[in-house]
Scaffold this motif. Structure first.
Motif, mmCIF file in Angstrom:
data_model
loop_
_atom_site.group_PDB
_atom_site.id
_atom_site.type_symbol
_atom_site.label_atom_id
_atom_site.label_comp_id
_atom_site.label_asym_id
_atom_site.label_seq_id
_atom_site.Cartn_x
_atom_site.Cartn_y
_atom_site.Cartn_z
ATOM 1 N N MET A 92 0.831 -1.208 0.000
ATOM 2 C CA MET A 92 0.000 0.000 0.000
ATOM 3 C C MET A 92 0.864 1.255 0.000
ATOM 4 O O MET A 92 0.593 2.219 -0.738
ATOM 5 N N ALA A 93 1.912 1.264 0.811
ATOM 6 C CA ALA A 93 2.796 2.425 0.859
ATOM 7 C C ALA A 93 3.436 2.680 -0.504
ATOM 8 O O ALA A 93 3.520 3.826 -0.968
ATOM 9 N N ARG A 94 3.878 1.614 -1.139
ATOM 10 C CA ARG A 94 4.507 1.761 -2.455
ATOM 11 C C ARG A 94 3.495 2.221 -3.507
ATOM 12 O O ARG A 94 3.821 3.022 -4.401
ATOM 13 N N ALA A 95 2.264 1.734 -3.406
ATOM 14 C CA ALA A 95 1.227 2.146 -4.352
ATOM 15 C C ALA A 95 0.906 3.626 -4.196
ATOM 16 O O ALA A 95 0.619 4.318 -5.179
ATOM 17 N N ARG A 96 0.968 4.138 -2.988
ATOM 18 C CA ARG A 96 0.709 5.560 -2.763
ATOM 19 C C ARG A 96 1.806 6.413 -3.380
ATOM 20 O O ARG A 96 1.538 7.432 -4.021
ATOM 21 N N VAL A 97 3.035 6.002 -3.175
ATOM 22 C CA VAL A 97 4.150 6.752 -3.754
ATOM 23 C C VAL A 97 4.073 6.731 -5.280
ATOM 24 O O VAL A 97 4.340 7.735 -5.950
ATOM 25 N N ALA A 98 3.656 5.602 -5.826
ATOM 26 C CA ALA A 98 3.576 5.457 -7.282
ATOM 27 C C ALA A 98 2.295 6.049 -7.862
ATOM 28 O O ALA A 98 2.093 6.013 -9.078
ATOM 29 N N LEU A 99 1.429 6.594 -7.008
ATOM 30 C CA LEU A 99 0.128 7.127 -7.441
ATOM 31 C C LEU A 99 -0.694 6.078 -8.196
ATOM 32 O O LEU A 99 -1.441 6.393 -9.120
ATOM 33 N N ASN A 100 -0.552 4.831 -7.786
ATOM 34 C CA ASN A 100 -1.294 3.738 -8.404
ATOM 35 C C ASN A 100 -2.626 3.578 -7.669
ATOM 36 O O ASN A 100 -2.739 2.843 -6.687
ATOM 37 N N LEU A 101 -3.628 4.292 -8.159
ATOM 38 C CA LEU A 101 -4.912 4.344 -7.466
ATOM 39 C C LEU A 101 -5.623 2.995 -7.472
ATOM 40 O O LEU A 101 -6.189 2.577 -6.457
ATOM 41 N N ASP A 102 -5.587 2.306 -8.586
ATOM 42 C CA ASP A 102 -6.239 0.999 -8.653
ATOM 43 C C ASP A 102 -5.629 0.034 -7.639
ATOM 44 O O ASP A 102 -6.348 -0.753 -7.001
ATOM 45 N N ARG A 103 -4.329 0.089 -7.510
ATOM 46 C CA ARG A 103 -3.652 -0.789 -6.549
ATOM 47 C C ARG A 103 -4.040 -0.419 -5.126
ATOM 48 O O ARG A 103 -4.259 -1.293 -4.288
ATOM 49 N N GLN A 104 -4.130 0.872 -4.835
ATOM 50 C CA GLN A 104 -4.539 1.317 -3.499
ATOM 51 C C GLN A 104 -5.946 0.832 -3.168
ATOM 52 O O GLN A 104 -6.206 0.360 -2.059
ATOM 53 N N ILE A 105 -6.842 0.955 -4.135
ATOM 54 C CA ILE A 105 -8.221 0.508 -3.910
ATOM 55 C C ILE A 105 -8.250 -0.993 -3.646
ATOM 56 O O ILE A 105 -8.924 -1.469 -2.725
ATOM 57 N N GLY A 106 -7.495 -1.737 -4.438
ATOM 58 C CA GLY A 106 -7.472 -3.180 -4.274
ATOM 59 C C GLY A 106 -6.905 -3.633 -2.944
ATOM 60 O O GLY A 106 -7.313 -4.666 -2.408
ATOM 61 N N LEU A 107 -5.975 -2.880 -2.396
ATOM 62 C CA LEU A 107 -5.335 -3.245 -1.131
ATOM 63 C C LEU A 107 -6.090 -2.736 0.091
ATOM 64 O O LEU A 107 -5.860 -3.220 1.205
#
Length: 426
Positions: free
Chosen positions: A372-387
């Motif tokens: 989740m932390a890495r997805a936030r830094v990468a601005l990967n919104l889909d990944r954040q939602i999934g996690l």
């Protein structure tokens, strides 16, 4: 053959394999835990295949939820909706505590539709039937109690809260403690009234071997009900509670010897500075049996927000050794929960369980937070939602797909992004 007896005989069951896969641990670890009693896998031999969960040492903290009718609200269709909401929200197990309307029909519906372990408290139905047939709870007979347990076990209930760790020694201790709330457990209250009125020992304690024979026949996991749990923080760790723990530990040893899976229910209302001591006492007295906590509520003054007070206590309890958290809804102390109350309570309990898993060093929990932390830094919104623990909530609260950024604090000038570019990791 029960899961315990299979494990002790060197057999690996499909349920053990499923738990090992879901927990990402070696199957030998699960087998050893089931054999020793430090892990239980609630699964009645009469139930069709479903998503089994392992509860106990070295596993993720699990979440249970409660549904069921009452004399005031007996809408069987609402209970079906609650079950669907509970499963969608990620509950690992559900207990049907129905006391009104078609009790048998609601339980059968739950067993037919559930894809998780299903629990019950047979004394509830037994008491209601005694009122209907004989005019009073205290008119129950011992045979009534065991008949209710046998009937529900035969229908496929996976685990049962049974208040066997209540006897006259505990009641005598209760009389001298100066307790504020006396007996708050419904099952405990039914049995205490029955014992005092009839001047007889609790049949579920006195005839414990008879109980074990039934549970062993269907491989029903015994959840030793906490009949004397504190209903106020002022009563935490008093003499009555400790006496009940001691009796519970003795019964755990007898269940283990008989090859019956067993976990132990616990408090209740517990101030934060008592939580760790409570967990350590239970584990010590009950030979490491999984601990199933009802909350725990860290304060008494938050009606309407008790899903929060219980999440505070539940996180601390889980970090200190509790294995199974029974969620509390915002309706606790106020009335029966709605479907939304059930969802809110489960999400709060899942947050507590995950926080506890992090504190316990669970590899899956640690990995998920890191992702989740890495997805936030990468601005990967889909990944954040999934996690996220509640993807629908994250979507509904303004995730901005067009702008590529959903943080309302710093907007496009994201501190994490600026730092990442500076260090060359963006």
């Amino acid at each position: 053959m029960t899961q315990v007896l299979a494990a002790r005989a060197g057999r690996i069951t499909p349920e053990m394999e499923m738990v090992a896969h879901r927990e990402n641990v070696d199957i030998e670890f699960i087998q050893a835990g089931v054999a020793s009693g430090s892990i239980v896998i609630p699964k009645n031999i009469r139930r069709k295949a479903f998503t089994c969960c392992g509860i106990g040492q070295g596993l993720r903290v699990k979440v249970n939820t409660l549904i069921g009718t009452s004399s005031d609200r007996d809408d069987i269709r609402m209970e079906a909706r609650k079950l669907a909401v509970a499963q969608d929200a990620g509950a690992d197990a559900v207990m049907d505590l129905s006391t009104g309307g078609d009790i048998d029909g609601v339980r059968r519906q739950t067993l037919a539709q559930a894809t998780v372990a299903v629990g019950s408290v047979p004394i509830y139905q037994c008491a209601i039937e005694a009122i209907e047939k004989r005019g009073s709870v205290v008119a129950m007979t011992a045979d009534d109690m065991f008949a209710a347990i046998e009937r529900q076990a035969a229908e496929g209930v996976d685990f049962m809260a049974i208040h066997s760790a209540l006897n006259f020694e505990v009641i005598e201790r209760l009389k001298t403690t100066g307790r504020v709330t006396d007996v708050v457990s419904r099952g405990g209250a039914f049995l205490t009234g029955w014992m005092l009125h009839n001047d007889k020992e609790n049949p579920l304690y006195e005839q414990f071997d008879r109980l074990l024979e039934i549970l062993k026949r269907y491989d029903v996991t015994l959840s030793l009900g906490d009949a004397i749990r504190p209903g106020a923080t002022a009563d935490s760790l008093d003499g009555a509670q400790l006496q009940g723990m001691i009796i519970g530990g003795e019964l755990v040893a007898r269940a283990h010897a008989a090859g019956v899976q067993v976990m132990v229910e616990g408090p209740g209302h517990v101030p934060m500075h008592h939580v760790r001591a409570t967990m350590l006492l239970q584990k010590r007295l009950c030979n490491g049996a999984p601990y199933f906590v009802l909350g725990t509520l860290a304060t008494d003054i938050a009606p309407g927000y008790d899903h929060i007070t219980s999440a505070i206590g539940g996180a601390i309890a889980g970090a200190a050794g509790a294995d199974f958290i029974c969620n509390v809804t915002p309706a606790e102390h106020l009335g029966l929960p709605t479907e939304q109350d059930v969802r809110d309570g489960i999400i709060a309990a899942r947050i507590a369980a995950h926080a506890a898993d992090l504190a316990r060093g669970n590899r899956q929990a640690l990995s998920k937070d890191l992702q989740m932390a890495r997805a936030r830094v990468a601005l990967n919104l889909d990944r954040q939602i999934g996690l996220s623990i509640d993807p629908e909530k994250m979507k509904a609260n303004g995730a901005n797909r067009d702008g590529g950024h959903c943080c309302a604090v710093c907007g496009p000038q994201c501190a994490a992004q600026v730092a990442a570019r500076y260090f060359g990791i963006a």
